[in-house]
Design a protein around this motif. Sequence first.
Motif, PDB file in Angstrom:
ATOM      1  N   ILE A 181       0.824  -1.210   0.000  1.00 23.66           N
ATOM      2  CA  ILE A 181       0.000   0.000   0.000  1.00 23.66           C
ATOM      3  C   ILE A 181       0.858   1.260   0.000  1.00 23.66           C
ATOM      4  O   ILE A 181       0.458   2.304  -0.528  1.00 23.66           O
ATOM      5  N   LEU A 182       2.091   1.165   0.561  1.00 24.37           N
ATOM      6  CA  LEU A 182       2.981   2.335   0.604  1.00 24.37           C
ATOM      7  C   LEU A 182       3.347   2.779  -0.810  1.00 24.37           C
ATOM      8  O   LEU A 182       3.331   3.977  -1.113  1.00 24.37           O
ATOM      9  N   HIS A 183       3.667   1.811  -1.679  1.00 26.43           N
ATOM     10  CA  HIS A 183       3.975   2.138  -3.070  1.00 26.43           C
ATOM     11  C   HIS A 183       2.793   2.833  -3.736  1.00 26.43           C
ATOM     12  O   HIS A 183       2.961   3.792  -4.496  1.00 26.43           O
ATOM     13  N   VAL A 184       1.600   2.345  -3.442  1.00 23.21           N
ATOM     14  CA  VAL A 184       0.390   2.913  -4.052  1.00 23.21           C
ATOM     15  C   VAL A 184       0.172   4.344  -3.571  1.00 23.21           C
ATOM     16  O   VAL A 184      -0.143   5.233  -4.370  1.00 23.21           O
ATOM     17  N   ILE A 185       0.341   4.566  -2.273  1.00 28.93           N
ATOM     18  CA  ILE A 185       0.144   5.911  -1.707  1.00 28.93           C
ATOM     19  C   ILE A 185       1.131   6.900  -2.320  1.00 28.93           C
ATOM     20  O   ILE A 185       0.755   8.009  -2.735  1.00 28.93           O
ATOM     21  N   ILE A 186       2.400   6.489  -2.405  1.00 30.13           N
ATOM     22  CA  ILE A 186       3.422   7.374  -2.978  1.00 30.13           C
ATOM     23  C   ILE A 186       3.145   7.620  -4.463  1.00 30.13           C
ATOM     24  O   ILE A 186       3.268   8.749  -4.953  1.00 30.13           O
ATOM     25  N   ALA A 187       2.752   6.548  -5.180  1.00 30.92           N
ATOM     26  CA  ALA A 187       2.466   6.685  -6.617  1.00 30.92           C
ATOM     27  C   ALA A 187       1.303   7.640  -6.848  1.00 30.92           C
ATOM     28  O   ALA A 187       1.355   8.492  -7.752  1.00 30.92           O
ATOM     29  N   ILE A 188       0.244   7.522  -6.049  1.00 31.95           N
ATOM     30  CA  ILE A 188      -0.906   8.416  -6.198  1.00 31.95           C
ATOM     31  C   ILE A 188      -0.524   9.854  -5.858  1.00 31.95           C
ATOM     32  O   ILE A 188      -0.934  10.798  -6.552  1.00 31.95           O
ATOM     33  N   THR A 189       0.285  10.027  -4.806  1.00 34.99           N
ATOM     34  CA  THR A 189       0.714  11.373  -4.414  1.00 34.99           C
ATOM     35  C   THR A 189       1.524  12.033  -5.519  1.00 34.99           C
ATOM     36  O   THR A 189       1.232  13.169  -5.930  1.00 34.99           O
ATOM     37  N   LEU A 190       2.536  11.312  -6.022  1.00 34.42           N
ATOM     38  CA  LEU A 190       3.364  11.868  -7.096  1.00 34.42           C
ATOM     39  C   LEU A 190       2.551  12.044  -8.383  1.00 34.42           C
ATOM     40  O   LEU A 190       2.706  13.044  -9.093  1.00 34.42           O
ATOM     41  N   GLY A 191       1.681  11.075  -8.667  1.00 31.26           N
ATOM     42  CA  GLY A 191       0.842  11.169  -9.861  1.00 31.26           C
ATOM     43  C   GLY A 191      -0.081  12.366  -9.801  1.00 31.26           C
ATOM     44  O   GLY A 191      -0.290  13.062 -10.807  1.00 31.26           O
ATOM     45  N   ALA A 192      -0.664  12.619  -8.614  1.00 25.74           N
ATOM     46  CA  ALA A 192      -1.555  13.772  -8.445  1.00 25.74           C
ATOM     47  C   ALA A 192      -0.796  15.081  -8.625  1.00 25.74           C
ATOM     48  O   ALA A 192      -1.312  16.027  -9.237  1.00 25.74           O
ATOM     49  N   ILE A 193       0.445  15.138  -8.102  1.00 26.80           N
ATOM     50  CA  ILE A 193       1.258  16.354  -8.254  1.00 26.80           C
ATOM     51  C   ILE A 193       1.531  16.627  -9.732  1.00 26.80           C
ATOM     52  O   ILE A 193       1.366  17.750 -10.215  1.00 26.80           O
ATOM     53  N   VAL A 194       1.939  15.571 -10.453  1.00 24.56           N
ATOM     54  CA  VAL A 194       2.221  15.728 -11.889  1.00 24.56           C
ATOM     55  C   VAL A 194       0.940  16.078 -12.648  1.00 24.56           C
ATOM     56  O   VAL A 194       0.915  16.999 -13.476  1.00 24.56           O
ATOM     57  N   GLY A 195      -0.142  15.339 -12.362  1.00 25.59           N
ATOM     58  CA  GLY A 195      -1.404  15.557 -13.062  1.00 25.59           C
ATOM     59  C   GLY A 195      -1.957  16.946 -12.851  1.00 25.59           C
ATOM     60  O   GLY A 195      -2.457  17.585 -13.795  1.00 25.59           O
ATOM     61  N   GLU A 196      -1.883  17.445 -11.610  1.00 28.98           N
ATOM     62  CA  GLU A 196      -2.387  18.785 -11.321  1.00 28.98           C
ATOM     63  C   GLU A 196      -1.465  19.859 -11.886  1.00 28.98           C
ATOM     64  O   GLU A 196      -1.927  20.917 -12.318  1.00 28.98           O
ATOM     65  N   THR A 197      -0.152  19.576 -11.880  1.00 26.90           N
ATOM     66  CA  THR A 197       0.809  20.558 -12.399  1.00 26.90           C
ATOM     67  C   THR A 197       0.586  20.795 -13.886  1.00 26.90           C
ATOM     68  O   THR A 197       0.564  21.948 -14.355  1.00 26.90           O
ATOM     69  N   ILE A 198       0.413  19.710 -14.642  1.00 17.87           N
ATOM     70  CA  ILE A 198       0.175  19.862 -16.083  1.00 17.87           C
ATOM     71  C   ILE A 198      -1.316  19.985 -16.400  1.00 17.87           C
ATOM     72  O   ILE A 198      -1.691  20.193 -17.540  1.00 17.87           O
ATOM     73  N   ASN A 199      -2.146  19.837 -15.347  1.00 21.41           N
ATOM     74  CA  ASN A 199      -3.614  19.947 -15.468  1.00 21.41           C
ATOM     75  C   ASN A 199      -4.134  19.011 -16.553  1.00 21.41           C
ATOM     76  O   ASN A 199      -4.739  19.444 -17.541  1.00 21.41           O
ATOM     77  N   LEU A 200      -3.893  17.720 -16.353  1.00 23.81           N
ATOM     78  CA  LEU A 200      -4.224  16.706 -17.355  1.00 23.81           C
ATOM     79  C   LEU A 200      -5.714  16.683 -17.663  1.00 23.81           C
ATOM     80  O   LEU A 200      -6.116  16.487 -18.815  1.00 23.81           O
ATOM     81  N   ASP A 201      -6.535  16.893 -16.649  1.00 23.05           N
ATOM     82  CA  ASP A 201      -7.988  16.878 -16.848  1.00 23.05           C
ATOM     83  C   ASP A 201      -8.405  17.964 -17.835  1.00 23.05           C
ATOM     84  O   ASP A 201      -9.217  17.728 -18.742  1.00 23.05           O
ATOM     85  N   ASP A 202      -7.846  19.154 -17.677  1.00 22.56           N
ATOM     86  CA  ASP A 202      -8.136  20.253 -18.601  1.00 22.56           C
ATOM     87  C   ASP A 202      -7.598  19.959 -19.997  1.00 22.56           C
ATOM     88  O   ASP A 202      -8.223  20.315 -21.001  1.00 22.56           O
ATOM     89  N   LYS A 203      -6.425  19.298 -20.049  1.00 19.97           N
ATOM     90  CA  LYS A 203      -5.834  18.959 -21.353  1.00 19.97           C
ATOM     91  C   LYS A 203      -6.761  18.014 -22.117  1.00 19.97           C
ATOM     92  O   LYS A 203      -6.929  18.133 -23.333  1.00 19.97           O
ATOM     93  N   PHE A 204      -7.356  17.047 -21.396  1.00 18.12           N
ATOM     94  CA  PHE A 204      -8.321  16.143 -22.010  1.00 18.12           C
ATOM     95  C   PHE A 204      -9.480  16.935 -22.611  1.00 18.12           C
ATOM     96  O   PHE A 204      -9.881  16.720 -23.757  1.00 18.12           O
ATOM     97  N   ASN A 205     -10.017  17.858 -21.802  1.00 19.28           N
ATOM     98  CA  ASN A 205     -11.175  18.641 -22.251  1.00 19.28           C
ATOM     99  C   ASN A 205     -10.827  19.565 -23.413  1.00 19.28           C
ATOM    100  O   ASN A 205     -11.609  19.714 -24.358  1.00 19.28           O
TER     101      ASN A 205
END
Length: 224
Positions: free
Chosen positions: A54-78
Amino acid sequence: MGNLVNGFAIIIGGIIGTLFGKLIPKRVEETVIYGIGLAVLVIGIQSMVVITNILHVIIAITLGAIVGETINLDDKFNQGAKWCEKQINRVVKGDIASGLIYASLIYCVGPMAILGAIEMALFNDSSTLIAKAALDGITSVAFSSILGIGVAISGIVVFIYQGIIYLMAKILGDFATGEMINAIKGLGGILIFAIGLNITNITKIKVANLLPAFFFIILFTMLF
């Protein structure tokens, strides 16, 4: 099979909506969608049980969220969806075109299409795409009652799009270990659970901004 069911659900729902959509009460559609949202939550929970670290998952989600929010992937999709709509509108005009474009973008852009196709390729598990098929079938009734038969035709576009993702995941999956596959499935389960929360209006999570977490969970599994 999941991809076929998804495509046919949109086609059938689009035809029904075009012919009889205005006769179906909106409250019935809403209640059915909430029910499917609860089923999506269960699918997410079932996928999460394979998580071993679960530690790997927590770290992966944390880093993934930072990257995703930084590049605003959701907005890029839209933004990408809107750009595609403009390009297609230059070539094709009319009622069929608007329904085809709108529905194709709605059904293809969401994370459920990507996760479902990957699960089908790596785990031979169509449950996510079957749940997506139920959602898409219901919403296609509503869309087609307003936008016409073009919504039904979008089922073909969805089938091709998800088929391409399936083939890519199938090829790349040959290089994946058992631990990596479980980690991907567990993380996917968490994101599917988040989609279920969104469908039931419990919360609104920008799930697309969490997609970079897959890169990190694969990296951690390879390194450790």
